[in-house]
Write a protein that holds these residues in place. Structure first.
Motif, PDB file in Angstrom:
ATOM      1  N   GLN A 187       2.346   1.642  -3.463  1.00 36.62           N
ATOM      2  CA  GLN A 187       1.331   2.140  -4.387  1.00 36.62           C
ATOM      3  C   GLN A 187       1.080   3.632  -4.172  1.00 36.62           C
ATOM      4  OE1 GLN A 187      -2.062  -0.425  -3.778  1.00 36.62           O
ATOM      5  NE2 GLN A 187      -1.275  -2.016  -5.142  1.00 36.62           N
ATOM      6  N   GLY A 218       0.812  -1.209   0.000  1.00 42.37           N
ATOM      7  CA  GLY A 218       0.000   0.000   0.000  1.00 42.37           C
ATOM      8  C   GLY A 218       0.845   1.258   0.000  1.00 42.37           C
ATOM      9  N   ASN A 265      -7.873  -0.840  -6.066  1.00 43.28           N
ATOM     10  CA  ASN A 265      -7.631  -2.183  -5.538  1.00 43.28           C
ATOM     11  C   ASN A 265      -8.863  -3.073  -5.687  1.00 43.28           C
ATOM     12  OD1 ASN A 265      -4.842  -2.330  -4.334  1.00 43.28           O
ATOM     13  ND2 ASN A 265      -5.570  -0.474  -3.313  1.00 43.28           N
ATOM     14  N   ALA A 279      -2.670   0.878  -8.614  1.00 43.38           N
ATOM     15  CA  ALA A 279      -2.779  -0.408  -7.918  1.00 43.38           C
ATOM     16  C   ALA A 279      -2.423  -1.519  -8.890  1.00 43.38           C
ATOM     17  CB  ALA A 279      -4.181  -0.613  -7.360  1.00 43.38           C
ATOM     18  N   ALA A 333      -2.618  -6.121  -9.235  1.00 48.84           N
ATOM     19  CA  ALA A 333      -3.181  -7.356  -8.695  1.00 48.84           C
ATOM     20  C   ALA A 333      -2.097  -8.400  -8.513  1.00 48.84           C
ATOM     21  CB  ALA A 333      -4.255  -7.882  -9.650  1.00 48.84           C
TER      22      ALA A 333
END
Length: 473
Positions: A96, A93, A443, A247, A249
């Protein structure tokens, strides 16, 4: 150091002019490694394999409507490499958040337009956040340049760095010699094209008719692009704030993606575009927004440079195609078939060549003409989506293994969403950048993408098992 100038190409000039407070024209990359990298070795690698491209030592100089590349007399690699540590727990986080902040920050045009932030101690290794301005080169070229910094093994050795300086011969005689060489090269090119045309006519008598047909098809694609409908008004297209949210994955298995594609008799690209379509549909549903009945379009860069051609010169060599994503289709299988049909239709068109030519034309005209044309074209897409193939095996930079790469191309005009798909070492990486004014959690969209792929994969495998069972009986 020489301060000689080189005229910027019209297409690269177009991308330079697209810079705006809402959308800085930067290609952003995040590279995560399994162990720390020696900064000394990183700089040596950059000197040998990155700075061999002169563009990375040059700044942009504007004189009226003319734009040039000029050697930076104060170039120092330390102006472009910054070592920092993440705050707090140094989690994904936090990385990002940093990447989002950097992607929202314009570059200093007084220096060469690239920066690297070295992130200390990220997940026991390190990370690099790389930003390069789009006017230097297109995304595929820059990804290949960045991958040229890597090796197939951690033990690769660097050769001694040879210090070279560009030519400083700026005399009138030298200028005339370069001009004469350009004229000679143009004449040779015209002669070769003429010979090719005559050869084609002898080999294929209907060749002139074929050329005329192709020219007609190109003109028709230009007309279709100009008269294409504007995008429906959705929450994906509000006035932009200029602040990005980034973001990514957890990677998908490339083997699973290919298995799904084979079961559906399509391509991996069709599968991934279908998953992106499902993710956007799920986003509309989660926020309670009406789903457009005619779908939405995304602008997809289409490479016009042969992938087998070595990257010896940079610059932009790609066009854009508008792909319709059928977000209104609920059935995953029907959604896939629609995406597949849309992609097959575009592969037979000349839309990429048309948009490349338009960029070249805009770059030769006044700035206000390009901005008006850009505003017109950007109203015909809700997002930019890129799909770039990467190395099939893991690579190493300065001895450290690259664990996860992500990259994002910039969005132009009033487009506020960029989605990227990148295959690497048996995985598929999916990332997104969203303007903060858009009511979307990046996200959450990443989660929708994985769910959409899983839904399509399950339907494809069930269909394949059913077909196999029927054949066996």
């Amino acid at each position: 150091m020489s301060q000689s100038k080189t005229t910027m190409s019209a297409v690269d000039k177009s991308w330079l002019r697209m810079d705006s407070p809402a959308n800085p024209m930067m290609i952003s990359t995040v590279l995560i490694f399994d162990q720390p990298i020696s900064l000394k070795r990183l700089k040596r690698t950059l000197h040998e394999r990155f700075l061999c491209f002169r563009r990375f030592r040059q700044r942009v100089v504007q004189e009226g409507e003319r734009v040039y590349w000029q050697d930076d007399p104060l170039f120092d690699i330390d102006n472009h490499i910054h070592r920092i540590a993440l705050p707090g727990d140094g989690s994904q986080g936090e990385l990002q958040a940093l990447t989002s902040d950097l992607a929202s920050t314009a570059m200093d045009h007084r220096r060469p337009l690239w920066h690297i932030h070295y992130i200390d101690g990220y997940e026991g290794g390190c990370a690099l956040v790389v930003r390069i301005h789009h006017c230097i080169a297109d995304g595929i070229s820059l990804v290949r340049v960045l991958l040229s910094l890597t090796d197939n093994t951690p033990e690769a050795k660097l050769s001694r760095i040879a210090t070279t300086h560009p030519s400083t011969d700026n005399s009138v005689e030298s200028s005339l010699r370069r001009f004469s060489q350009r004229v000679l090269d143009s004449g040779q090119t015209a002669l070769e094209q003429g010979k090719l045309f005559l050869h084609s006519m002898r080999k294929e008598p209907g060749y002139p008719v074929k050329m005329a047909t192709t020219a007609g098809n190109i003109a028709m694609d230009l007309v279709k692009l100009g008269f294409a409908r504007f995008e429906p008004k959705t929450g994906l297209r509000p006035p932009l704030s200029g602040r990005k949210q980034v973001a990514w994955a957890e990677p998908l298995s490339l083997a699973e993606v290919k298995l799904c594609a084979r079961a559906l008799r399509g391509t991996a690209n069709d599968v991934l575009l279908c998953a992106a379509t499902g993710a956007l549909q799920r986003h509309f549903r989660e926020i309670g927004e009406h789903i457009p009945e005619c779908g939405i379009r995304v602008a997809v860069p289409f490479n016009l440079r042969p992938l087998t051609q070595p990257i010896e010169t940079l610059g932009n060599q790609f066009g854009l195609v508008l792909v319709c994503l059928p977000v209104e289709v609920n059935c995953p299988l029907m959604r896939f078939r629609q995406v597949q049909e849309n992609m097959n239709r575009l592969k037979r068109s000349y839309q990429a060549q048309v948009t490349y030519s338009l960029l070249d034309l805009f770059g030769r005209g006044p700035d206000i003409l390009e901005r008006r044309a850009l505003a017109l074209l950007s109203n015909k897409a809700s997002a930019v989506l890129t799909n770039v193939p990467g190395p099939k095996e893991a690579v190493y930079l300065a001895g450290a293994k690259l664990v996860q790469p992500m990259f994002w191309v910039p969005q132009s005009g009033n487009i506020g969403i960029g989605m990227s798909i990148f295959s690497y070492a048996g995985t598929v990486q999916f990332g997104i950048t969203i303007d903060r004014a858009i009511n979307a959690d990046p996200n959450a969209v990443m989660g929708y993408f994985r769910e959409s792929f899983a839904e399509l994969r399950d339907v494809a495998l069930q269909r394949n098992e059913h077909a196999t069972a029927q054949t066996a009986s």
